[in-house]
Design a protein around this motif. Structure first.
Motif, PDB file in Angstrom:
ATOM      1  N   VAL A 207      24.081  26.953  70.774  1.00 47.90           N
ATOM      2  CA  VAL A 207      23.032  27.781  70.172  1.00 47.90           C
ATOM      3  C   VAL A 207      22.586  27.096  68.884  1.00 47.90           C
ATOM      4  CG1 VAL A 207      22.405  30.014  69.200  1.00 47.90           C
ATOM      5  CG2 VAL A 207      24.021  29.909  71.103  1.00 47.90           C
ATOM      6  N   VAL A 208      21.296  26.824  68.765  1.00 47.45           N
ATOM      7  CA  VAL A 208      20.738  26.270  67.527  1.00 47.45           C
ATOM      8  C   VAL A 208      20.228  27.432  66.679  1.00 47.45           C
ATOM      9  CG1 VAL A 208      19.007  24.751  66.518  1.00 47.45           C
ATOM     10  CG2 VAL A 208      20.079  24.136  68.686  1.00 47.45           C
ATOM     11  N   VAL A 265      17.205  32.645  62.045  1.00 47.13           N
ATOM     12  CA  VAL A 265      18.037  33.608  61.315  1.00 47.13           C
ATOM     13  C   VAL A 265      17.859  33.411  59.819  1.00 47.13           C
ATOM     14  CG1 VAL A 265      19.783  33.761  63.149  1.00 47.13           C
ATOM     15  CG2 VAL A 265      20.051  32.072  61.321  1.00 47.13           C
ATOM     16  N   SER A 266      18.235  34.431  59.079  1.00 49.52           N
ATOM     17  CA  SER A 266      18.286  34.337  57.622  1.00 49.52           C
ATOM     18  C   SER A 266      19.641  34.843  57.157  1.00 49.52           C
ATOM     19  CB  SER A 266      17.172  35.158  56.977  1.00 49.52           C
ATOM     20  OG  SER A 266      17.353  35.212  55.567  1.00 49.52           O
ATOM     21  N   ALA A 267      20.420  33.948  56.554  1.00 47.72           N
ATOM     22  CA  ALA A 267      21.741  34.342  56.075  1.00 47.72           C
ATOM     23  C   ALA A 267      21.651  35.276  54.880  1.00 47.72           C
ATOM     24  CB  ALA A 267      22.543  33.093  55.705  1.00 47.72           C
ATOM     25  N   VAL A 268      20.505  35.275  54.180  1.00 47.09           N
ATOM     26  CA  VAL A 268      20.343  36.112  52.985  1.00 47.09           C
ATOM     27  C   VAL A 268      19.903  37.525  53.351  1.00 47.09           C
ATOM     28  CG1 VAL A 268      19.071  36.387  50.817  1.00 47.09           C
ATOM     29  CG2 VAL A 268      19.868  34.115  51.530  1.00 47.09           C
ATOM     30  N   ASP A 275      19.097  38.835  67.413  1.00 48.43           N
ATOM     31  CA  ASP A 275      18.758  37.805  68.403  1.00 48.43           C
ATOM     32  C   ASP A 275      19.908  36.821  68.570  1.00 48.43           C
ATOM     33  OD1 ASP A 275      16.259  38.943  68.725  1.00 48.43           O
ATOM     34  OD2 ASP A 275      15.314  37.649  67.213  1.00 48.43           O
ATOM     35  N   PHE A 276      20.587  36.525  67.468  1.00 50.77           N
ATOM     36  CA  PHE A 276      21.702  35.578  67.541  1.00 50.77           C
ATOM     37  C   PHE A 276      22.857  36.159  68.350  1.00 50.77           C
ATOM     38  CE2 PHE A 276      25.618  33.642  65.939  1.00 50.77           C
ATOM     39  CZ  PHE A 276      25.331  32.302  66.137  1.00 50.77           C
TER      40      PHE A 276
END
Length: 348
Positions: A207-208, A265-268, A275-276
């Motif tokens: 998974v990217v 994605v956004s880690a923040v 979705d991940f």
């Protein structure tokens, strides 16, 4: 000391393994380990370049999974990290002293990280025994790795970690990419080359994760992954030799990376985490549908090669035995002829 196996941190390597009497009595009931890989927990290996946001995204994913009532087990494989925002169940820093490794072996920072992981990998069976004890109570095992991704490309320790996990649990590789740094097509191609090399090395479901989409939207990256002409158009604005090289490689590499599973994605902010998680579910199914049959086929091929090698050795041994027997018969005939000659000798 550089490395210390602390009581309570890593268990006895033979803990949980049957003794001689147990193994002999239960050998008939032993299942094929490859055919009995459980559906859970799902092991997620977080791999990515330094600064791509692996640890921050892992923290965000941990919060997201726990909010969905999922049980998560965390492992840290970065010996040089100082602080982590999430709780850790197994930490390489409790076992390997990174600074002592630098001092003892006379290494720089990157070399010390590689050596620390190599030392830790020699006892990775103890890590697996700890995960085994908690497997029934865990849904996900998240593993954070150092930014030196060559560990999982060229180092033996990365191969040991991946293979050990993959034959025990459904294992998925998550390659975290900094979306903002991929604005240039040359950098994008570099990341795709890294992704394909890790995919080729591990052969695991992939998974990217295009991270930092709160800074830069990743839709153009997904277009570049699926449409060669878009990449060529972007590269046509570049005039350097590297751009010409990337343009040549993109034509060949597109067949490999266009089918990679990718999400933004956004880690923040946590955007894209749903979705991940969905992509992880698809990758887990791919593990059972594709990777396990691949392992079974690979094992069958190895067994056939081993059997062919054994038969070849047996045939070679029989040939040498026949030659020795023939030589022995010839020697006996020579001795018999000599004895007859001696009897016929007349002493005058």
């Amino acid at each position: 000391p550089c490395i210390s196996w602390l009581p309570g941190v890593l268990a006895d390597p033979m803990d949980g393994y049957p003794g001689p009497s147990e193994s002999s009595s239960g050998s008939a009931a032993v299942k094929d380990p490859l055919k009995s890989i459980p559906k859970s927990p799902v092991v997620v290996l977080m791999i990515g370049m330094a600064g791509s946001g692996k640890s921050t995204f892992m923290h965000r994913l941990l919060i997201k999974l726990q909010s969905q009532k999922q049980r998560v087990y965390t492992v840290n494989l970065d010996p040089a990290v100082r602080n982590l925002a999430y709780p850790i169940n197994i930490d390489i820093r409790d076992t390997v002293n990174y600074k002592e490794v630098m001092k003892h072996f006379g290494l720089g920072p990157n070399g010390a990280i590689m050596t620390s992981l190599n030392l830790f990998a020699t006892k990775f069976d103890q890590v697996l025994s700890l995960i085994d004890k908690r497997a029934s109570d865990v849904d996900y095992v998240l593993i954070d790795t150092p930014g030196q991704i060559e560990v999982f490309n060229w180092s033996a320790s990365g191969q040991i970690v991946c293979d050990s996990l993959a034959v025990s649990y459904p294992t998925v590789v998550c390659y975290v990419v900094d979306s903002a740094r991929c604005a240039k097509p040359v950098t994008f191609m570099s990341n795709m080359l890294y992704a394909c090399s890790i995919l080729y090395k591990t052969k695991l479901p992939f998974v990217v994760a295009f991270n930092k989409i709160d800074v830069m939207e990743h839709s153009f990256l997904k277009e570049w992954m699926t449409d060669f002409e878009k990449v060529g158009e972007a590269l046509s604005r570049e005039t350097s030799y590297v751009a010409s090289l990337a343009r040549s490689m993109s034509l060949a590499m597109e067949e490999f990376y266009k089918n990679l599973r990718s999400v933004g994605v956004s880690a923040v902010t946590g955007e894209g985490c749903d979705d991940f998680v969905k992509a992880l579910g698809e990758a887990r199914q791919e593990f059972h549908d594709s990777y396990v049959p691949f392992l079974l086929e690979q094992r069958r091929d190895m067994e056939e090669k081993r059997q062919a090698a054994v038969e070849e050795q047996v045939q070679a041994f029989e040939k040498s035995l026949n030659k020795a027997a023939k030589r022995h018969r010839e020697d006996d005939e020579d001795v018999g002829t000599l004895a007859d000659d001696l009897r016929n000798v007349a002493i005058e």
